[in-house]
Design a protein around this motif. Structure first.
Motif: not given
Length: 353
Positions: A172-187, A327-337
């Motif tokens: 999973a693209d966990e770094e992008s997941g952390g970013r997505l969670a934080t941006e949701h709260l900032l927004t 060689a590298l495959l990252l699966v995106p995460l979804t914000l469940v609001n």
């Protein structure tokens, strides 16, 4: 005296000769079909496979490995398998392997010691596995793992663990997941977002924290001090209690997994505050219970099974000699609001200014 009943004779195992007679082909043809060899017409192959199914023929695995020089076995070093994510991933790995005619040898360890994990890898290689999976990796102590044998290697996570250039990395693209969670709260209008992290040894915890911090940095927001837990609800409760004892209570918290988020919400309500009116909370993983809490949890959905399926399929294709995938495959995460996030309340908690 009553006569003793004669024991029933054991049912004779179905042989390759029986299958050949049933399918009306030679024994050599049956052998080719069983071992996946070419040069068998499709109509003949289907007839043999139907006979195998009808007769319930079970090929001798040891004999097959002598003929094909293949074990059709994959080794898995599973780290931290008591948790939701690793358990889900291991089940998916086994499902894909079984469907492709492979079996798994699993060695479990909670250690971050490189030598102990290297020892588990060496044991699997001595069993003759054709591929190695390193599942849910933690940060290793010391140098990368050395896997010198000619086997394919998959790390199921977002960062590799070996010194090999051909290591497959799927997660999973966990770094992008952390970013997505934080941006949701900032927004939503929160001036900053506090973070309850997982254990520092876990790569997944590190990546989620990196995503959180980078989002705050890009928005020009204050980056508060991190409080860490151990993935359990109790540690989330204790970490949140620590934040609530700070001079200025936060208005938004990103928690590194749902179990700790559940504990954090409990600490907030125990203090007489409410979620999300006073404090918004975002979790990570979307475990089954998150949707059915008294206040359903806003969280990041991580597709553990999808990443494991894609990773195992890539590994098996590599073992079978197909063109290696990326060689590298990252699966995106979804914000469940759901219901644990909202704009900050001026009458509620106050974050650090």
């Amino acid at each position: 005296m009553p006569r003793k009943a004669s024991p029933r004779p054991a049912r004779r195992a179905v042989s390759m000769t029986d299958v050949a007679a049933h399918a009306q082909v030679s024994q050599k043809t049956v052998s080719r079909v069983v071992n996946g060899e070419p040069y068998v017409r499709e109509e003949v192959r289907l007839r043999v496979q139907n006979s195998i199914k009808e007769l319930d023929f079970r090929p001798n695995a040891a004999a097959r490995s002598l003929v094909t020089r293949r074990t059709r076995r994959i080794g898995v070093v599973a780290l931290g398998t008591a948790f939701h994510g690793p358990t889900s991933a291991l089940a998916a790995l086994e499902s894909v392997a079984r469907a492709d005619g492979y079996s798994l040898s699993v060695h479990r360890t909670d250690s971050t010691d490189r030598d102990e994990i290297q020892s588990a890898v060496d044991i699997l290689l001595n069993e003759g596995v054709e591929g190695i999976v390193l599942s849910e990796p933690k940060q290793l102590e010391g140098s990368p793992l050395q896997i010198r044998a000619d086997v394919a290697v998959l790390t199921l996570g977002a960062r590799g663990l070996t010194a090999r250039d051909d290591e497959l990395v799927v997660g999973a693209d966990e770094e992008s997941g952390g970013r997505l969670a934080t941006e949701h709260l900032l927004t939503l209008g929160h001036r900053t977002v506090h973070h309850i992290a997982g254990p520092s040894a876990w790569i997944s915890s590190q990546l989620r924290q990196v995503g959180w911090a980078s989002a705050l940095r890009e928005h020009g927001a204050e980056i508060p001090e991190v409080v860490a837990g151990d993935w359990s609800p109790r540690s989330g409760f204790e970490a949140m209690a620590q934040l609530l004892n700070s001079p200025a209570i936060p208005t938004a918290v990103f928690v590194a997994n749902d179990q700790m988020a559940i504990g954090a919400v409990s600490a907030i309500t125990a203090r007489g505050l409410s979620v999300p009116s006073d404090i918004s909370v975002v979790g990570f993983d979307d475990i089954d219970v998150s949707e059915f809490l008294p206040t359903p949890l806003t969280t990041l959905r991580q597709e553990f099974s999808l990443a494991a399926h894609r990773g195992m399929n890539a590994l098996i294709r590599t073992i079978d000699g197909a063109t290696p995938p990326d060689a590298l495959l990252l699966v995106p995460l979804t914000l469940v609001n759901r219901a644990t996030t909202a704009p900050p309340s001026h009458a509620g908690a106050t974050d650090n200014r």
